[in-house]
Design a protein around this motif. Structure first.
Motif, PDB file in Angstrom:
ATOM      1  N   TYR A  67       0.851  -1.188   0.000  1.00 53.97           N
ATOM      2  CA  TYR A  67       0.000   0.000   0.000  1.00 53.97           C
ATOM      3  C   TYR A  67       0.891   1.245   0.000  1.00 53.97           C
ATOM      4  O   TYR A  67       1.993   1.219   0.530  1.00 53.97           O
ATOM      5  CB  TYR A  67      -0.903   0.014   1.235  1.00 53.97           C
ATOM      6  CG  TYR A  67      -2.089  -0.900   1.118  1.00 53.97           C
ATOM      7  CD1 TYR A  67      -3.268  -0.468   0.528  1.00 53.97           C
ATOM      8  CD2 TYR A  67      -2.031  -2.199   1.585  1.00 53.97           C
ATOM      9  CE1 TYR A  67      -4.357  -1.304   0.409  1.00 53.97           C
ATOM     10  CE2 TYR A  67      -3.114  -3.039   1.474  1.00 53.97           C
ATOM     11  CZ  TYR A  67      -4.284  -2.591   0.893  1.00 53.97           C
ATOM     12  OH  TYR A  67      -5.355  -3.423   0.771  1.00 53.97           O
ATOM     13  N   TRP A  74      -0.284   1.003   7.036  1.00 50.57           N
ATOM     14  CA  TRP A  74      -0.369  -0.356   6.509  1.00 50.57           C
ATOM     15  C   TRP A  74       1.023  -0.975   6.354  1.00 50.57           C
ATOM     16  O   TRP A  74       1.145  -2.176   6.261  1.00 50.57           O
ATOM     17  CB  TRP A  74      -1.089  -0.383   5.171  1.00 50.57           C
ATOM     18  CG  TRP A  74      -2.497   0.132   5.165  1.00 50.57           C
ATOM     19  CD1 TRP A  74      -3.024   1.002   4.263  1.00 50.57           C
ATOM     20  CD2 TRP A  74      -3.554  -0.165   6.079  1.00 50.57           C
ATOM     21  NE1 TRP A  74      -4.333   1.265   4.555  1.00 50.57           N
ATOM     22  CE2 TRP A  74      -4.687   0.559   5.673  1.00 50.57           C
ATOM     23  CE3 TRP A  74      -3.656  -0.941   7.212  1.00 50.57           C
ATOM     24  CZ2 TRP A  74      -5.898   0.508   6.346  1.00 50.57           C
ATOM     25  CZ3 TRP A  74      -4.865  -0.994   7.894  1.00 50.57           C
ATOM     26  CH2 TRP A  74      -5.963  -0.282   7.452  1.00 50.57           C
ATOM     27  N   LYS A  79      -0.838  -5.046  -1.197  1.00 45.06           N
ATOM     28  CA  LYS A  79      -2.097  -4.529  -1.716  1.00 45.06           C
ATOM     29  C   LYS A  79      -2.757  -5.650  -2.510  1.00 45.06           C
ATOM     30  O   LYS A  79      -2.151  -6.231  -3.409  1.00 45.06           O
ATOM     31  CB  LYS A  79      -1.821  -3.324  -2.611  1.00 45.06           C
ATOM     32  CG  LYS A  79      -3.030  -2.555  -3.011  1.00 45.06           C
ATOM     33  CD  LYS A  79      -2.615  -1.307  -3.762  1.00 45.06           C
ATOM     34  CE  LYS A  79      -3.774  -0.402  -3.978  1.00 45.06           C
ATOM     35  NZ  LYS A  79      -3.374   0.812  -4.666  1.00 45.06           N
ATOM     36  N   HIS A 108      -7.147  -9.884   2.968  1.00 42.37           N
ATOM     37  CA  HIS A 108      -7.165  -8.478   2.588  1.00 42.37           C
ATOM     38  C   HIS A 108      -7.081  -7.636   3.853  1.00 42.37           C
ATOM     39  O   HIS A 108      -7.537  -8.049   4.922  1.00 42.37           O
ATOM     40  CB  HIS A 108      -8.448  -8.171   1.818  1.00 42.37           C
ATOM     41  CG  HIS A 108      -8.424  -6.849   1.128  1.00 42.37           C
ATOM     42  ND1 HIS A 108      -8.758  -5.692   1.762  1.00 42.37           N
ATOM     43  CD2 HIS A 108      -8.098  -6.503  -0.141  1.00 42.37           C
ATOM     44  CE1 HIS A 108      -8.640  -4.680   0.920  1.00 42.37           C
ATOM     45  NE2 HIS A 108      -8.242  -5.150  -0.241  1.00 42.37           N
TER      46      HIS A 108
END
Length: 177
Positions: A67, A74, A79, A108
């Motif tokens: 990210y 993060w 990603k 995720h």
């Protein structure tokens, strides 16, 4: 006799407690280590850090993309594409069929929003929202027009005086109580 009974009970409790502690340690080590490994680290700045992060998450270096470093924290977490659990194949042989995922599969970062008990915001509908609203109001308008048109043509069932077989015959009414 009573002393031997108490001694055997204490021995049994100690062995049981020892087994429980061994199981607790095994359970904690199996999950504790993977949780620490799965935590995002610092954002990779060099190519070596990028390769190490890809290896950490078990992803090919070509597919690894973290990210952006925009201050959200993060870090080096990869990603990934947003795929809701309802959008995954329901007939596949999943390790966890209730979540439609496999063991060791990378999650995720916003997995909480992609669970099956949340609305599927990633689903591609056949008709857009404006088309759906247009169809709804078209049906509603058509029904309203038909009701309005029907208000000009009143429908009443035909009513005539009750006919009896003989003139002026009175039929008694029956009362139950």
């Amino acid at each position: 006799m009573a002393v031997a009974g108490r001694f055997s009970q204490k021995l049994f409790r100690l062995s049981l407690l020892k087994n429980v502690r061994v199981l607790q340690k095994a359970y904690a080590s199996s999950f504790g280590d993977s949780t620490k490994r799965g935590m995002p680290g610092a954002y990779p700045k060099t190519e070596e850090e990028r390769i190490a992060a890809a290896k950490k998450y078990n992803i090919r270096v070509e597919d690894y993309e973290p990210y952006p470093d925009d201050g959200l924290g993060w870090g080096d977490y990869p990603k990934m594409e947003k795929i809701h659990q309802d959008s995954r194949d329901p007939h596949a042989d999943w390790d966890f069929p209730e979540e439609r995922r496999n063991y060791g599969e990378l999650l995720h970062i916003e997995e909480d929003f992609l669970k099956r008990y949340t609305p599927n915001s990633t689903k591609k509908y056949k008709y857009s929202h404006t088309q759906q609203a247009g169809m709804f109001f078209a049906v509603l308008g058509t029904l309203g027009f038909l009701f309005w048109l029907g208000s000009f043509y009143k429908f009443f069932p035909p009513v005539v005086p009750k006919q009896y077989p003989e003139n002026n015959r009175i039929i008694p009414e029956f009362k139950m109580f």
